[in-house]
Design a protein around this motif. Sequence first.
Motif, PDB file in Angstrom:
ATOM      1  N   LEU A  86       0.963  -1.113   0.100  1.00 14.50           N
ATOM      2  CA  LEU A  86       0.089  -0.150   0.004  1.00 14.50           C
ATOM      3  C   LEU A  86       0.871   1.388  -0.075  1.00 14.50           C
ATOM      4  N   VAL A  87       1.888   1.330   0.586  1.00 13.64           N
ATOM      5  CA  VAL A  87       2.799   2.549   0.808  1.00 13.64           C
ATOM      6  C   VAL A  87       3.583   2.608  -0.530  1.00 13.64           C
ATOM      7  N   VAL A 118       0.954   4.116  -2.912  1.00 12.20           N
ATOM      8  CA  VAL A 118       1.000   5.402  -2.602  1.00 12.20           C
ATOM      9  C   VAL A 118       2.023   6.381  -3.143  1.00 12.20           C
ATOM     10  N   SER A 167       1.016   8.824  -6.083  1.00 15.13           N
ATOM     11  CA  SER A 167       1.307  10.234  -5.635  1.00 15.13           C
ATOM     12  C   SER A 167       2.282  11.103  -6.482  1.00 15.13           C
ATOM     13  N   PRO A 182       6.183  13.121  -2.680  1.00 14.69           N
ATOM     14  CA  PRO A 182       5.889  11.786  -2.755  1.00 14.69           C
ATOM     15  C   PRO A 182       6.283  10.682  -1.887  1.00 14.69           C
ATOM     16  N   ILE A 192       4.929  11.781   1.800  1.00 12.55           N
ATOM     17  CA  ILE A 192       3.595  11.276   1.854  1.00 12.55           C
ATOM     18  C   ILE A 192       3.465   9.666   2.086  1.00 12.55           C
ATOM     19  N   ALA A 193       4.558   9.039   1.401  1.00 13.63           N
ATOM     20  CA  ALA A 193       4.277   7.542   1.622  1.00 13.63           C
ATOM     21  C   ALA A 193       4.846   7.332   2.939  1.00 13.63           C
ATOM     22  N   VAL A 239       2.058   7.455   5.644  1.00 10.20           N
ATOM     23  CA  VAL A 239       1.040   6.607   5.381  1.00 10.20           C
ATOM     24  C   VAL A 239       1.912   5.463   6.285  1.00 10.20           C
TER      25      VAL A 239
END
Length: 256
Positions: free
Chosen positions: A36-37, A40, A44, A73, A76-77, A80
Amino acid sequence: MTPPPPRESETVAAAPIEPPPAPDYSHRWGIGAFLLVEAVLLLSAAFISAILQPSSSNEPVSVATIVIGSILPVLIATGVALLITRLRGNGPRIDLKWSYSREDFKVGLKFGLIGLVLTTAAAMIWTKIVGEDNATSAFSALVDSRSLPIAAGIVMFLYAWLVGPICEEIIFRGLLWGALERLQWGRWTVFGLSTAVFAVSHLEPLRTSLLIVIGIPIGLARLFTGRLGASVIAHQVNNFVPALTVLLVSLGVMAP
């Protein structure tokens, strides 16, 4: 009759080497969290690139696009990844084995310096094999042939040297490492797989073998201490010279 007191040589014993702490499998996240990361991160990056892309093909890429598109990006990752440990686990300190002690600094510095020597030698050999034109990393290519403003150059330098390694270690030697440990695979298997994934995830096929060499001493710092702080320090030490080179090139002090 009481026995004679032990001799001084018998009372002083070498301090045992403390083994890494046993893995903690109490968190409720695994490989899916890492995937998932990574999703993302890629999505992103694509979204931000699309937003900041020049409207005309003849229009040059702006400094804001270079800096924001490179850094945001990953941040953001990483956010998360940290959120996952809060919502599905025990937080980053426990789940990711986050620490920043004097011992972490010493071990990380040692492996970082060893890695810096090894990767510098490997990079020289690799450059001769693939040629100068193919030797530039994706990050370095962003500032090659450009003279960035001083503020932007400093931001890129600090990110490549200090912030980027923290983010990458949280994702690879933190989240991915913990997900593999949860499968109860051996320590060396976890080390090998996380190092390979770290190299492949940079999406630079030509540099994958070199990135594996770079990742080995960083992963060993994590392996031998069982903590993330040591691998963060090793990664930062290893990144200092390349980050400084990027700064000097971006400011026009060095030729690309």
